[in-house]
Design an enzyme around this catalytic site. Sequence first.
Site, short mmCIF file in Angstrom:
data_model
loop_
_atom_site.label_atom_id
_atom_site.label_comp_id
_atom_site.label_asym_id
_atom_site.label_seq_id
_atom_site.Cartn_x
_atom_site.Cartn_y
_atom_site.Cartn_z
N LYS A 14 9.33 0.88 -1.69
CA LYS A 14 9.19 0.87 -3.15
C LYS A 14 10.30 1.65 -3.89
CE LYS A 14 4.59 -0.77 -2.86
NZ LYS A 14 3.36 -0.47 -2.15
N TYR A 44 -3.94 0.84 2.87
CA TYR A 44 -3.13 -0.36 3.13
C TYR A 44 -1.77 0.10 3.64
CZ TYR A 44 -0.48 -4.67 2.21
OH TYR A 44 0.30 -5.80 2.32
N ASP A 90 2.05 7.58 5.39
CA ASP A 90 2.58 6.38 4.75
C ASP A 90 2.80 6.73 3.28
OD1 ASP A 90 3.14 4.03 3.52
OD2 ASP A 90 1.46 2.90 4.37
C1 LIG Z 1 3.15 -1.32 -0.74
C2 LIG Z 1 2.73 -0.55 0.43
C3 LIG Z 1 3.06 -0.94 1.74
C4 LIG Z 1 3.75 -2.24 2.04
O1 LIG Z 1 5.03 -2.30 1.51
P1 LIG Z 1 5.71 -3.77 1.33
O2 LIG Z 1 7.09 -3.43 0.84
O3 LIG Z 1 4.87 -4.48 0.32
O4 LIG Z 1 5.71 -4.41 2.64
C5 LIG Z 1 2.72 -0.11 2.78
N1 LIG Z 1 2.06 1.04 2.56
C6 LIG Z 1 1.71 1.45 1.33
C7 LIG Z 1 1.00 2.75 1.15
C8 LIG Z 1 2.01 0.66 0.22
O5 LIG Z 1 1.61 1.06 -0.99
#
Ligand SMILES: *Cc1c(COP(=O)(O)O)cnc(C)c1O
Length: 430
Positions: free
Chosen positions: A268, A145, A240
Amino acid sequence: MISRAKSEQLFAEALKYIPGGVNSPVRAFRAVGGQPFFATQARGARVVDADGNEYIDYVGTWGPAILGHAHPKIIQAIQRAAESGTSFGIPNPHEVTMAKLICAAVPSVQKVRLCNSGTEATMSAIRLARGFTKREKIVKFEGCYHGHADSLLVKAGSGALTFGHPDSAGVPAAFTQHTIVVPFNDEAAVRAAFAANAGHIAGIIVEPVPGNAGLYLPKPGYLEFLRQMTRAEGALLIFDEVMTGFRLARGGAQERFGITPDLSCFGKIIGGGLPVGAFGGRAEIMDYLAPLGPVYQAGTLSGNPLAMVAGITALEELFAGNAYEALEKLGAQLETGMKEAAKAAGVPVQFKRIGSMFCGYFTDKPVDNLADAMHSDRDRFAKFFHGMLNEGVYLAPSQFEAGFISTAHTVADIERTIKAAGKVMKTLSV
Ligand SMILES: *Cc1c(COP(=O)(O)O)cnc(C)c1O
């Protein structure tokens, strides 16, 4: 059974005005049945609901709360900064401090652009990779994701997966025609993608440790393979690390696995609980961004002073002590205990863990990718989830989410969690 009458009342009201009653789908508890509780307070490793019930929290606001909730230093930093103004729309000194902190901790990042969410970070990194390489195609992995940008909502994890819609309505096929999806931990599939699209792949985007379809780990050599493949093909490797950044190590998964990606995305933890994202990498690539280069990216609230000081304080606090060692110890304690509890109850569980991230799949088969994760018995997970909640332990309300331990968790919290799991597991055995 504990009462959640006030939460139920709030949810009924929320349903009238907010689609599904929530502002992010997984929060709705639909994967596990029942209704979400409404949080009114969170401190340390505990979250308290509207009815006054207290839970040991392993969601940690989905990753950011690595120091626990409402860390006094972060609260104070936000309060102080707020008194000087909540947004300037012109550079502020905290942005420089934050950028320097990220670059120092993550050597592959020479320059970094701050934005407001992980979604913005990955969306912009992809645009940058395409602009820099002058190629269109992107390779992503099933179950990974990367936020909810159109071109990345293909076989995505997290809520998209939980609700069985890994491909969202409202995304024109034309928007995803340049997104190539392959299974994780599969070398042949990546080779085949490059062979079929020679000279057209701008980059590979990957969660180096996929944590949005539960949690599974890269097989030894897999990330090295992705590094070699992209380098050989003139494509960029985009890590990511929105979830793994500053969680698996000071330098994220890339430090832990010794890989140097071209671009990295963060979010995060670097916001200390406020909304932030960031993407960075080699200066040569980053200088392709406006105003220096032709790739456009912007944000009214980017580099927001409150978010900056919250994040700076969080990172400084994380780096000051032996946080990562402490988290590893707690993680190991939880892993050992959960495995023993499952075994004692005769319930087949694949308990996956790295550092302070974990997930238990209810299956007897190994889990190394999305297809394996789908073998998990989700009804059993739902029963386990509610059993744990009634024992005062809050896990993510979906099989396809990772759990997070914070430095605010104690050995006693973990012991209590294992004990609760032992009790709940027994009710699951047949
Ligand atoms: C949470 C997450 C996102 C998206 O971040 P948001 O702040 O919710 O838009 C993208 N990539 C990874 C791996 C994530 O865990």
